[in-house]
Every structure is written in structure tokens, then in C-alpha cells.
Design an enzyme around this catalytic site. Structure first.
Site, PDB file in Angstrom:
ATOM      1  CB  CYS A 103      -8.673  93.309 -39.336  1.00 46.61           C
ATOM      2  SG  CYS A 103      -9.612  92.102 -40.282  1.00 46.61           S
ATOM      3  CG  LEU A 104      -7.983  88.542 -34.101  1.00 47.52           C
ATOM      4  CD1 LEU A 104      -6.856  87.785 -34.993  1.00 47.52           C
ATOM      5  CD2 LEU A 104      -7.359  88.828 -32.732  1.00 47.52           C
TER       6      LEU A 104
END
Lengths: 186, 173
Positions: free
Chosen positions: B115-116
Site C-alpha cells: 500500500c503505497l
């Protein structure tokens, strides 16, 4: 985050090659498109100063129509606000990538008109006056009187606006001719 | 004027549209491979020992990247492998990046998904493999505990010793 990790210039790493080679490389990398990483073709520059190929930037703007930002600094950009770069002796015969519209044209503003107004020896700036036959309710030949406001410059040739203006001017010309003809036979 | 357009020309162009489309895709693919080649060259030239990446086999659209855990963190001295899958619309859309090496981290789930923000809505055509790897390296050092994919990791983050134990437990080379 990623913005702090700028490209390491090639020439600081690359070994070998004489000085002129290095210099050339440096000059080239200064004109690389920020998207395809190649030397920018049909170069445009955003108002924030970042260089792109027009096809590359166009595709980037197309992929996110509702959030158009500069890929480099994320400032808002739009098709109307990029400036094309014209180098010397650039050939006009490059292949027009069919699906990519032509680069937006440079916005050219006429320099302030000089003190001499052609046709009138008045010399006061921007004084326009025209006379005509005014026959109510036909306002075709209305007298007009403009002081101070310069007329907008005609659209550059080749653009859509230019062709529209030409069509309009033809229509009005024919209207005027037929009106005069009607006046003569009436 | 519109009525002066040769109707035959119009018909022809519409029948050619399909082949135009396929040609455009080919052109695009060419542009993508060209850019990936450039990135590979830049990566090979760079002297950064903490990150590396190379295409997996013949396919230039699939890469394997490696990052070493950042110094002075629980990930120090560990090496993580990541997979890159580039879409044909690259670099206009982000590649799919996943951890291959199991990684215990608040923003990495058990399947290796990351999750970036820059891989999702904050993606920019300017980013490349190198910046992605550096960003993930930064993420390892500074997790975003507010939106965790792995809530256990987010909870344990405050206790670094216990966290490191879990990292080493899950980590397999």
C-alpha cells in the site's frame, strides 16, 4: 519521498569518452523528455518549466482528464498553458502522429501599434472610425466608433478558429453583395 | 468547409481505423520497451548498491527488483525481492509491484501487496523503477501506521524488539 531522489547525472558516473563526448551527453540529457526519457520531440514546456515531448504530455493528460498535473512538480497544467519550443531549422515534415493533435500553437501577441495610424494622420493611438449607411432595421452597415480598445489579432493560420473566421467572412461578404444588389434593383 | 470533404476519404479512414488502432498499440509497445531499456541502462550505470533490478528472462515487461533493508531499522541486513509487472500503458499508469520475499510490515499484506500512494493515485509518469525501489525502501523505514494492510504489524511497530523478532520469523530468503 520520491521527489527527493532526483536523477543522478550520467556524466558523473560514466567513465571513458573524451571531454567533448561528455559535454554532448550533458547537453542532451538537459533536453530529455520527462516521460519517455528520450530527447524531447515536438518539445513543449509547461508554465512550471518542465520539458516534455508533446505526444508524451498529451497522453499523460489524456489518461487523467480530471486531474491534470505536471508529472514532475504536480502543479496544475492544461493543454492551453503549455508553450511549444521551436528550434532553429526545425522541419515541418515530421510524421504527424495521426491520433495526437498538433501541438498547441505559440501565443503571439502583436507589439503595441506605433504612433502612426495607417490611413489617418491623426497619430492618436488606437482611434478607429468607420462610416456606413445605416438603414433601420438593417444594421449591416452600422457606423462604429471605437476608441482605445485594440482589435483582437486574427487567429494564426492553420488553426480551427482561422478557418472558421474565413468561412464567416465569406458569408458576410456574400450577404453584403446580395444586399447591395437588392438595393440596386429595388 | 465540412461539405467539401470527400465522402470516400471519410469511409476509407473509418475502415482503416481498426488497423490504425493495432498499429498505435504497436507503436506504444515500442515506446514502452524503449523507456524500459533506458531505465535498465540507468540502473546498471548507477552505483547504488542497496537497490537493483533486472528483467525476468526475455520479457521486458516483468522485472525482479531487490532492495536491502535500510540501515538502523529492523530490516537492516535483510534483502527483499520484489516483482514488477509493467502494463502496456506504462509509464502513464503505474506498474504492479509486489514483495516476493515475505515481509512483515504494516503496509504490506501477507500476499506481498504494497500500500503505497505513488503506486496508486499519486503515480506520475516521471517515476521509474529506481524511484519506486527507493520509495519502498523509505516505506520500510517509515511505515504509515494509519492505513495498515497488516494490522498486527501496525500494532507491534511501537515495540521494535518484538517487531524485529516477527520480521525475522516471517523472513525467508
Amino acid at each position: 519521498m520520491a521527489s527527493s531522489t532526483t536523477e543522478i547525472p550520467k556524466e558523473t558516473i560514466g567513465e571513458g569518452g573524451d571531454e567533448s563526448d561528455k559535454k554532448e551527453e550533458k547537453n542532451d540529457s538537459m533536453f530529455e523528455c520527462n516521460i519517455c526519457l528520450d530527447t524531447a520531440k515536438d518539445a513543449v514546456v509547461s508554465l512550471c518549466g518542465h520539458l516534455f515531448c508533446w505526444p508524451c504530455l498529451h497522453q499523460w493528460l489524456e489518461t487523467r482528464p480530471n486531474r491534470q498535473v505536471c508529472p514532475v512538480c504536480k502543479s496544475a497544467i492544461s493543454k492551453e498553458k503549455v508553450v511549444p519550443l521551436y528550434g532553429r531549422g526545425s522541419k515541418k515534415t515530421e510524421d504527424p502522429r495521426e491520433t495526437v493533435p498538433p501541438r498547441p500553437a505559440g501565443q503571439r501577441t502583436e507589439p503595441e501599434p506605433g504612433s502612426s495610424f495607417p490611413g489617418f494622420g491623426f497619430g492618436d493611438n488606437g482611434f478607429h472610425m468607420s462610416f456606413g449607411i445605416g438603414a433601420f432595421p438593417f444594421g449591416f452597415f452600422a457606423s462604429s466608433f471605437n476608441i482605445g480598445d485594440a482589435r483582437p489579432s486574427p487567429a494564426p493560420p492553420g488553426t480551427q478558429q482561422h478557418s472558421e473566421e474565413r468561412i464567416l467572412s465569406h458569408i458576410f461578404l456574400w450577404l453584403a453583395i446580395s444586399f447591395i444588389f437588392w438595393l440596386l434593383i429595388a | 468547409m465540412a461539405q467539401n470533404v470527400n465522402p470516400f476519404l471519410e469511409q476509407q479512414s473509418s475502415s482503416n481505423k481498426q488497423s490504425d488502432d493495432s498499429r498505435k498499440l504497436q507503436n506504444d509497445n515500442h515506446a514502452v520497451t524503449k523507456r524500459l531499456h533506458k531505465e535498465l541502462m540507468n540502473l546498471m550505470m548507477s552505483q547504488d548498491k542497496s537497490i537493483s533490478a533486472f528483467p525476468e528472462g526475455e520479457n521486458l515487461f516483468k522485472w525482479i527488483g531487490t532492495i536491502s533493508g535500510p540501515k538502523d531499522t529492523v530490516y537492516e541486513a535483510l534483502k527483499f525481492k520484489l516483482s514488477f509487472l509493467f502494463p502496456h500503458s506504462y509509464p502513464y499508469t503505474a506498474p504492479t509491484v509486489k514483495f516476493i520475499t515475505p515481509c512483515f510490515h504494516p503496509n504490506v499484506d501477507t500476499n506481498g501487496n504494497i500500500c503505497l500512494d505513488i503506486l496508486k493515485d499519486k503515480w506520475s509518469a516521471l517515476y521509474d523503477v529506481r524511484t519506486i525501489l527507493l520509495s519502498i525502501q523509505g516505506l520500510l523505514a517509515e511505515p504509515n501506521n494509519d492505513s495498515p494492510l497488516n494490522s498486527l504489524a501496525a500494532e507491534k511497530w511501537t515495540d521494535q524488539d518484538a517487531f524485529k523478532k516477527l520480521v525475522l520469523e516471517i523472513y525467508k530468503e
